[in-house]
Design a protein around this motif. Structure first.
Motif, PDB file in Angstrom:
ATOM      1  N   ASN A 128       0.945  -1.381  -0.114  1.00  0.00           N
ATOM      2  CA  ASN A 128       0.147  -0.013   0.032  1.00  0.00           C
ATOM      3  C   ASN A 128       0.846   1.274   0.022  1.00  0.00           C
ATOM      4  O   ASN A 128       1.606   1.563   0.895  1.00  0.00           O
ATOM      5  CB  ASN A 128      -0.863   0.078   1.374  1.00  0.00           C
ATOM      6  N   HIS A 129       1.017   1.895  -1.059  1.00  0.00           N
ATOM      7  CA  HIS A 129       1.883   3.073  -1.221  1.00  0.00           C
ATOM      8  C   HIS A 129       1.294   4.535  -0.194  1.00  0.00           C
ATOM      9  O   HIS A 129       2.040   5.101   0.049  1.00  0.00           O
ATOM     10  CB  HIS A 129       1.927   3.260  -2.686  1.00  0.00           C
ATOM     11  N   GLN A 130       0.006   4.465  -0.114  1.00  0.00           N
ATOM     12  CA  GLN A 130      -0.300   5.362   0.624  1.00  0.00           C
ATOM     13  C   GLN A 130       0.042   5.441   2.207  1.00  0.00           C
ATOM     14  O   GLN A 130       0.396   6.446   2.771  1.00  0.00           O
ATOM     15  CB  GLN A 130      -1.986   5.340   0.806  1.00  0.00           C
ATOM     16  N   SER A 131      -0.210   3.966   2.832  1.00  0.00           N
ATOM     17  CA  SER A 131       0.155   4.037   4.250  1.00  0.00           C
ATOM     18  C   SER A 131       1.575   3.134   4.341  1.00  0.00           C
ATOM     19  O   SER A 131       2.073   3.073   5.427  1.00  0.00           O
ATOM     20  CB  SER A 131      -0.730   3.181   4.955  1.00  0.00           C
ATOM     21  N   CYS A 132       2.106   3.118   3.090  1.00  0.00           N
ATOM     22  CA  CYS A 132       3.501   2.395   3.236  1.00  0.00           C
ATOM     23  C   CYS A 132       3.374   1.077   4.258  1.00  0.00           C
ATOM     24  O   CYS A 132       4.269   0.775   4.990  1.00  0.00           O
ATOM     25  CB  CYS A 132       4.704   3.275   3.482  1.00  0.00           C
ATOM     26  N   THR A 133       2.245   0.276   4.187  1.00  0.00           N
ATOM     27  CA  THR A 133       2.111  -0.910   4.715  1.00  0.00           C
ATOM     28  C   THR A 133       1.936  -2.063   3.852  1.00  0.00           C
ATOM     29  O   THR A 133       1.838  -1.796   2.533  1.00  0.00           O
ATOM     30  CB  THR A 133       0.983  -0.905   5.559  1.00  0.00           C
ATOM     31  N   ILE A 134       2.259  -3.140   4.370  1.00  0.00           N
ATOM     32  CA  ILE A 134       1.820  -4.610   3.573  1.00  0.00           C
ATOM     33  C   ILE A 134       0.422  -4.910   3.635  1.00  0.00           C
ATOM     34  O   ILE A 134       0.079  -5.074   4.881  1.00  0.00           O
ATOM     35  CB  ILE A 134       2.942  -5.572   3.886  1.00  0.00           C
ATOM     36  N   GLU A 135      -0.179  -5.306   2.883  1.00  0.00           N
ATOM     37  CA  GLU A 135      -1.535  -6.177   2.813  1.00  0.00           C
ATOM     38  C   GLU A 135      -1.444  -7.437   2.111  1.00  0.00           C
ATOM     39  O   GLU A 135      -0.882  -7.600   1.132  1.00  0.00           O
ATOM     40  CB  GLU A 135      -2.867  -5.099   2.124  1.00  0.00           C
ATOM     41  N   GLN A 136      -2.401  -8.447   2.312  1.00  0.00           N
ATOM     42  CA  GLN A 136      -2.376  -9.558   1.845  1.00  0.00           C
ATOM     43  C   GLN A 136      -3.677 -10.238   1.580  1.00  0.00           C
ATOM     44  O   GLN A 136      -4.684  -9.642   2.488  1.00  0.00           O
ATOM     45  CB  GLN A 136      -1.599 -10.653   2.710  1.00  0.00           C
ATOM     46  N   GLU A 137      -4.045 -10.858   0.671  1.00  0.00           N
ATOM     47  CA  GLU A 137      -5.182 -11.843   0.696  1.00  0.00           C
ATOM     48  C   GLU A 137      -4.600 -13.325   0.518  1.00  0.00           C
ATOM     49  O   GLU A 137      -3.820 -13.647   0.008  1.00  0.00           O
ATOM     50  CB  GLU A 137      -6.062 -11.404  -0.520  1.00  0.00           C
ATOM     51  N   GLN A 138      -5.677 -14.136   0.946  1.00  0.00           N
ATOM     52  CA  GLN A 138      -5.304 -15.383   0.838  1.00  0.00           C
ATOM     53  C   GLN A 138      -5.994 -16.012  -0.622  1.00  0.00           C
ATOM     54  O   GLN A 138      -7.067 -15.821  -0.958  1.00  0.00           O
ATOM     55  CB  GLN A 138      -6.295 -16.206   2.063  1.00  0.00           C
ATOM     56  N   VAL A 139      -5.150 -17.046  -1.155  1.00  0.00           N
ATOM     57  CA  VAL A 139      -5.300 -17.378  -2.640  1.00  0.00           C
ATOM     58  C   VAL A 139      -5.382 -19.040  -2.276  1.00  0.00           C
ATOM     59  O   VAL A 139      -4.200 -19.614  -1.910  1.00  0.00           O
ATOM     60  CB  VAL A 139      -4.143 -17.026  -3.501  1.00  0.00           C
ATOM     61  N   SER A 140      -6.361 -19.639  -2.728  1.00  0.00           N
ATOM     62  CA  SER A 140      -6.381 -21.039  -2.633  1.00  0.00           C
ATOM     63  C   SER A 140      -6.320 -21.560  -3.982  1.00  0.00           C
ATOM     64  O   SER A 140      -7.198 -21.171  -4.982  1.00  0.00           O
ATOM     65  CB  SER A 140      -7.847 -21.539  -1.950  1.00  0.00           C
ATOM     66  N   ILE A 141      -5.497 -22.715  -4.257  1.00  0.00           N
ATOM     67  CA  ILE A 141      -5.538 -23.231  -5.772  1.00  0.00           C
ATOM     68  C   ILE A 141      -5.775 -24.624  -5.511  1.00  0.00           C
ATOM     69  O   ILE A 141      -5.314 -25.403  -4.613  1.00  0.00           O
ATOM     70  CB  ILE A 141      -4.138 -22.917  -6.432  1.00  0.00           C
ATOM     71  N   VAL A 142      -6.506 -25.304  -6.385  1.00  0.00           N
ATOM     72  CA  VAL A 142      -6.862 -26.756  -6.308  1.00  0.00           C
ATOM     73  C   VAL A 142      -6.555 -27.108  -7.940  1.00  0.00           C
ATOM     74  O   VAL A 142      -6.953 -26.747  -8.955  1.00  0.00           O
ATOM     75  CB  VAL A 142      -8.417 -27.171  -6.122  1.00  0.00           C
ATOM     76  N   LEU A 143      -5.538 -28.049  -8.083  1.00  0.00           N
ATOM     77  CA  LEU A 143      -5.121 -28.686  -9.216  1.00  0.00           C
ATOM     78  C   LEU A 143      -5.598 -30.092  -9.343  1.00  0.00           C
ATOM     79  O   LEU A 143      -5.720 -30.892  -8.535  1.00  0.00           O
ATOM     80  CB  LEU A 143      -3.619 -28.920  -9.164  1.00  0.00           C
ATOM     81  N   GLY A 144      -6.655 -30.412 -10.248  1.00  0.00           N
ATOM     82  CA  GLY A 144      -7.287 -31.639 -10.560  1.00  0.00           C
ATOM     83  C   GLY A 144      -6.878 -32.144 -12.162  1.00  0.00           C
ATOM     84  O   GLY A 144      -6.166 -31.352 -12.901  1.00  0.00           O
ATOM     85  N   VAL A 148      -7.891 -26.250 -12.998  1.00  0.00           N
ATOM     86  CA  VAL A 148      -7.173 -25.706 -12.013  1.00  0.00           C
ATOM     87  C   VAL A 148      -8.147 -24.605 -11.581  1.00  0.00           C
ATOM     88  O   VAL A 148      -8.638 -23.832 -12.281  1.00  0.00           O
ATOM     89  CB  VAL A 148      -5.885 -24.858 -12.368  1.00  0.00           C
ATOM     90  N   LEU A 149      -8.463 -24.681 -10.292  1.00  0.00           N
ATOM     91  CA  LEU A 149      -9.534 -23.808  -9.500  1.00  0.00           C
ATOM     92  C   LEU A 149      -8.574 -22.838  -8.607  1.00  0.00           C
ATOM     93  O   LEU A 149      -7.729 -23.267  -7.881  1.00  0.00           O
ATOM     94  CB  LEU A 149     -10.519 -24.592  -8.631  1.00  0.00           C
ATOM     95  N   SER A 150      -8.700 -21.536  -8.784  1.00  0.00           N
ATOM     96  CA  SER A 150      -8.258 -20.766  -7.895  1.00  0.00           C
ATOM     97  C   SER A 150      -9.290 -19.688  -7.155  1.00  0.00           C
ATOM     98  O   SER A 150     -10.229 -19.095  -7.759  1.00  0.00           O
ATOM     99  CB  SER A 150      -7.156 -19.714  -8.794  1.00  0.00           C
ATOM    100  N   PHE A 151      -9.139 -19.516  -5.967  1.00  0.00           N
ATOM    101  CA  PHE A 151      -9.991 -18.811  -5.188  1.00  0.00           C
ATOM    102  C   PHE A 151      -9.290 -17.349  -4.630  1.00  0.00           C
ATOM    103  O   PHE A 151      -8.216 -17.683  -4.025  1.00  0.00           O
ATOM    104  CB  PHE A 151     -10.685 -19.524  -4.055  1.00  0.00           C
ATOM    105  N   GLN A 152      -9.881 -16.252  -4.786  1.00  0.00           N
ATOM    106  CA  GLN A 152      -9.447 -15.290  -4.258  1.00  0.00           C
ATOM    107  C   GLN A 152     -10.399 -14.449  -3.421  1.00  0.00           C
ATOM    108  O   GLN A 152     -11.550 -14.473  -3.615  1.00  0.00           O
ATOM    109  CB  GLN A 152      -8.795 -14.178  -5.340  1.00  0.00           C
ATOM    110  N   GLU A 153      -9.886 -13.628  -2.527  1.00  0.00           N
ATOM    111  CA  GLU A 153     -10.764 -12.776  -1.824  1.00  0.00           C
ATOM    112  C   GLU A 153     -11.281 -11.426  -2.322  1.00  0.00           C
ATOM    113  O   GLU A 153     -12.447 -10.877  -2.235  1.00  0.00           O
ATOM    114  CB  GLU A 153      -9.929 -12.368  -0.442  1.00  0.00           C
ATOM    115  N   ASP A 154     -10.403 -10.815  -3.185  1.00  0.00           N
ATOM    116  CA  ASP A 154     -10.656  -9.487  -3.673  1.00  0.00           C
ATOM    117  C   ASP A 154     -10.685  -9.375  -5.074  1.00  0.00           C
ATOM    118  O   ASP A 154      -9.693  -9.758  -5.864  1.00  0.00           O
ATOM    119  CB  ASP A 154      -9.369  -8.440  -3.372  1.00  0.00           C
ATOM    120  N   PRO A 155     -11.864  -9.189  -5.590  1.00  0.00           N
ATOM    121  CA  PRO A 155     -12.062  -9.205  -7.187  1.00  0.00           C
ATOM    122  C   PRO A 155     -11.334  -7.966  -7.779  1.00  0.00           C
ATOM    123  O   PRO A 155     -11.487  -7.882  -9.058  1.00  0.00           O
ATOM    124  CB  PRO A 155     -13.700  -9.052  -7.347  1.00  0.00           C
ATOM    125  N   ALA A 156     -10.821  -6.882  -7.213  1.00  0.00           N
ATOM    126  CA  ALA A 156     -10.406  -5.610  -7.644  1.00  0.00           C
ATOM    127  C   ALA A 156      -8.880  -5.697  -8.336  1.00  0.00           C
ATOM    128  O   ALA A 156      -8.476  -5.128  -8.889  1.00  0.00           O
ATOM    129  CB  ALA A 156     -10.462  -4.545  -6.685  1.00  0.00           C
TER     130      ALA A 156
END
Length: 364
Positions: A128-144, A148-156
């Motif tokens: 985050n360039h405004q607050s100079c902090t680190i942000e994270q979201e959890q990504v889940s990946i399923v391989l079959g 391949v299925l990938s699940f994310q929290e933030d659509p933006a």
């Protein structure tokens, strides 16, 4: 929305507000505590060597047509809601333990092999360039098989745009490879994004090295502590990713082609390098703290030096003033008409001689 690894005050005003720490604890069999996403965006790439279909779906039922296809399918779900995740997992035969890991928040990066599917969860990290902090979201990946299925929290936002661009190019390697290679590309682009975060943190460390030299005060110490905390939490987030990738290397699952393993080895080398850089930056931040205290000691020594010089210069003058301040009648020069000016001149002369002597010795 992605959550901050550690909420902190604005670096421009490090004493503004109160510090808060939110600890997430979600056991494997616990009830998901995630807030349902307001919007769910489903993107599908169904491809093989000579063609690629790209679709943005609004209805979860439209995904089911890609369950059993001879082509490779990448289904990316932006925004996590229990109903959609359960429907997809049920249709693709995903184990309920994997489903719970997808829904739960605060998961430690890990890799699991359940049945004929491979699952991994890891952090996708942003700066985050405004607050100079680190942000994270959890990504889940399923391989079959063929998907391949990938699940994310933030659509933006995400870091998968380079992969999407490559999938649109005819003859690109990803189009000619199987699902295990696609899974590798997802892991690779996530791990490579960690180096971007490290570059930003490195710039902050270099900036603080200059600041400490000129502004060794409480504000500077607060900024160093904020930087150290962000770096430590970044290290805590990415450290388990090494074992995650190593799990793919050790796996003997038939989904992983032998020719693809060298690419996973490359990702493993990258995450090892990233962890080494993080450790180096951590040492640099600790050195910044030591440098800050050194600068404080130097400033204190300068102050004490000035006070010592002033005290030494005033000591003989104080002695003379004390002697002539004694209340006796029979004292030499006590009734002399020029006694005051004589004593005052002697005091000034002593002061000048001492200053010249101290200058020659380099004491100030």
């Amino acid at each position: 929305m992605p959550k901050r690894i550690f909420p902190i005050p604005d670096v421009l005003n490090p004493f503004k507000g109160k510090k808060q720490r939110i600890m997430n604890y979600n056991p494997v069999t616990g009830i998901a505590s995630r807030k349902p996403a307001a919007e769910v965006k489903i993107t599908v790439f169904n491809f093989k060597q000579d063609h690629c279909i790209e679709e943005v779906l609004q209805n979860i039922n439209e995904v089911f047509q890609y369950t059993d296809t001879p082509e490779t399918s990448w289904i990316n779900i932006d925004g996590i809601r229990k109903e959609e995740v359960h429907a997809i997992c049920t249709r693709f035969g995903i184990h309920y333990l994997i489903e719970e890991d997808i829904l739960n928040v605060g998961q430690r990066a890990k890799m699991d092999e359940i049945g004929d599917q491979l699952f991994c969860v890891l952090p996708m990290i942003y700066f985050n360039h405004q607050s100079c902090t680190i942000e994270q979201e959890q990504v889940s990946i399923v391989l079959g098989k063929n998907f391949v299925l990938s699940f994310q929290e933030d659509p933006a936002r995400d870091v998968f745009d380079p992969i999407r661009e490559k999938l649109r190019i005819n003859g690109f390697r990803t189009r000619m490879s199987s699902a295990d290679y696609l899974c590798y590309t997802l892991l690779d682009v996530i791990v490579d994004s960690y180096f971007i975060i490290l570059d930003k943190l490195g710039e902050r460390i270099e900036l603080m090295e200059d600041v400490v030299q000129h502004e060794a005060n409480n504000r500077t110490l607060a900024r160093i502590n904020l930087l150290r905390r962000e770096l430590l939490l970044f290290r805590r987030a990415i450290a388990p990713v090494r074992e995650l990738v190593n799990g793919f290397l050790k796996s003997e699952n038939p989904l992983l082609d032998e020719h693809t393993m060298k690419f996973y080895k490359d990702v493993f080398d990258h995450i090892v390098h990233c962890n080494d850089l993080t450790d180096n930056y951590k040492d640099m931040v600790f050195n910044l703290q030591e440098q800050y205290h050194t600068q404080l000691n130097l400033k204190m020594n300068e102050v004490m030096k000035v006070l010592a010089v002033v005290t030494t210069l005033m000591a003989p003058l104080t002695v003379i003033a004390g002697i002539y301040g004694m209340n006796f009648d029979n004292m030499p020069e006590l009734h002399s008409p020029n006694g005051y000016f004589t004593v005052l001149g002697i005091m000034v002369l002593i002061l000048i001689i001492m200053i010249i002597l101290f200058k020659k010795r380099g004491w100030f």
